[in-house]
Write an enzyme that holds these catalytic residues in place. Structure first.
Site, short mmCIF file in Angstrom:
data_model
loop_
_atom_site.label_atom_id
_atom_site.label_comp_id
_atom_site.label_asym_id
_atom_site.label_seq_id
_atom_site.Cartn_x
_atom_site.Cartn_y
_atom_site.Cartn_z
N GLY A 163 36.57 64.33 44.81
CA GLY A 163 35.93 64.13 45.90
C GLY A 163 35.79 62.96 46.57
O GLY A 163 36.29 61.82 46.14
N CYS A 164 34.75 62.70 47.30
CA CYS A 164 34.63 61.62 48.12
C CYS A 164 34.06 60.30 47.61
O CYS A 164 34.37 59.12 48.41
CB CYS A 164 33.53 61.78 49.29
SG CYS A 164 34.23 63.35 50.54
N PHE A 165 33.51 60.29 46.37
CA PHE A 165 33.51 58.75 45.66
C PHE A 165 34.57 58.29 45.10
O PHE A 165 34.37 57.00 44.82
CB PHE A 165 32.28 59.40 44.66
CG PHE A 165 32.75 60.01 43.42
CD1 PHE A 165 33.22 59.62 42.37
CD2 PHE A 165 32.37 61.54 43.43
CE1 PHE A 165 33.58 60.30 41.43
CE2 PHE A 165 32.41 62.10 42.10
CZ PHE A 165 33.26 61.60 41.14
N PHE A 373 30.39 57.86 47.69
CA PHE A 373 29.53 58.85 47.46
C PHE A 373 30.25 60.24 47.46
O PHE A 373 31.07 60.41 48.38
CB PHE A 373 28.53 58.87 48.63
CG PHE A 373 27.72 57.56 49.39
CD1 PHE A 373 26.87 56.74 48.43
CD2 PHE A 373 28.11 57.16 50.48
CE1 PHE A 373 26.52 55.58 48.57
CE2 PHE A 373 27.54 55.84 50.99
CZ PHE A 373 26.88 55.12 50.19
#
Length: 389
Positions: A163-165, A373
């Site tokens: 994911g985005c982190f 994040f």
């Protein structure tokens, strides 16, 4: 007889891990955010959902995004109607696309990074590949090794479904590899294609609609190594310190689930609030040992999950508006490309700093921070040291 301790000492690099080159790539298909709601509701046969369309239009208008790049063209979507429905079984169709396109887009970014680096690709010792778009065996790391013609004994690490982190995670891992393996040159690639998350709108799942308004496709690559060769390699940023943490009371704030219908995306809590509430603690942990407490004295790279996250972090820390300039520029020009975003921002920052003759790769400043994040809620923190331009 050599001791284990002597072997260990010989294995370690002298200096810190350093970003030596950056490359980025996007699919050729560019979508304009202002007209995207019309296109999206037409292609998903949802034009009768007028109230929902108005909601989506407002989401797109508030997104601070001007354009995005997407592998999914109208032609591809017409050939794969199940991908356009809200919850139709469509994983096979999606997988068939991404297992080919993710390594391909990654190759494009990696080729640019290797060209800028200026060294033969045979000198790449490690490969880290990261994607949240599809899963396969052997993985996208293997496919990229073949596509680039890397040596068969390159040491590979495949990171799926982070994911985005994860733009922060790959730098953390690359730092540890470079500093503990003398002479290592690590190729890091993040490649993301939204074909896994694209689906039609639903009244009952507005968080899915948020994703449709924000996500875009892109790949970014960096070369990381310690002890740059003088006159041969050109350092851009030093990776000084890293951390990862799970925020308190944030379970279920961002979830993704791989199902027959593709990758579903869920926002269950106030994500901008959770991040802004905890950001100062992360900064104190990172910068107190350096004697830095003025966060306006840093250059900033933050994963642009959406404009609300950036707004609330700025407000919480009383950051000057220009601090997030590079971050907001990438959000505006590309949307949220998950793990690839922070590497695009690194690229934008060093380019702009050079163009404007600011003195360092970090907007004329010495120290900087990079934040990832994502699901967990997980926060990655990387302390960066810029290089004189």
């Amino acid at each position: 007889m050599v001791t284990v301790d002597e072997i260990r000492q010989a294995q370690k690099a002298e200096g810190p891990a350093t970003v030596l080159a950056i490359g980025t790539a996007t699919p050729p298909n560019c979508v304009d955010q202002s007209t995207y709601p019309d296109y999206y509701f037409r292609i998903t046969n949802s034009e009768h959902k007028t109230e929902l369309k108005e909601k989506f239009q407002r989401m797109c208008d508030k997104s601070m995004i001007k354009k995005r790049y997407m592998h999914l063209t109208e032609e591809i979507l017409k050939e794969n109607p199940s991908v356009c429905e809200y919850m139709a079984p469509s994983l096979d169709a999606r997988q068939d696309m991404v297992v080919v396109e993710v390594p391909k887009l990654g190759k494009e970014a990696a080729t640019k990074a290797i060209k800028e680096w200026g060294q033969p690709k045979s000198k790449i010792t490690h490969l880290i590949f990261c994607t949240t778009s599809g899963v396969d065996m052997p993985g996208a790391d293997y496919q990229l090794t073949k596509l680039l013609g890397l040596r068969p004994h390159v040491k590979r690490y495949m990171m799926y479904q982070q994911g985005c982190f994860a733009g922060g995670t790959v730098l953390r891992l690359a730092k540890d590899l470079a500093e503990n393996n003398k002479g290592a040159r690590v190729l890091v690639v993040c490649s993301e294609i939204t074909a896994v998350t694209f689906r039609g709108p639903s009244d009952t799942h507005l968080d899915s609609l948020v994703g449709q308004a924000l996500f875009g496709d892109g790949a970014a690559a960096v070369i990381v190594g310690s002890d740059p060769l003088p006159q041969v390699e050109k350092p851009l940023f030093e990776l000084v310190w890293t951390a990862q943490t799970i925020l308190p009371d944030s379970e279920g704030a961002i979830d993704g689930h791989l199902r027959e219908v593709g990758l579903t995306f869920h926002l269950l809590k106030d994500v901008p609030g959770l991040i802004s509430k905890n950001i100062e603690k992360a900064l104190v942990e990172a910068f107190q040992p350096l004697g830095i407490s003025d966060y306006n004295s840093l250059f900033w790279i933050a994963h642009p999950g959406g404009p609300a996250i950036l707004d609330q972090v700025e407000a919480k820390l009383s950051l000057k508006q220009r601090k997030m300039q590079a971050t907001r520029h990438v959000l505006s020009e590309y949307g949220n490309m998950s793990s690839a975003c922070v590497l695009f921002i690194l690229d934008e920052m060093r380019r702009k700093s050079k163009e404007e003759q600011l003195g360092t790769t970090g907007e004329g400043l010495e120290w900087g921070v990079l934040f990832g994040f994502g699901p967990g809620l997980t926060v990655e923190t990387v302390v960066l040291h810029s290089v004189a331009t």
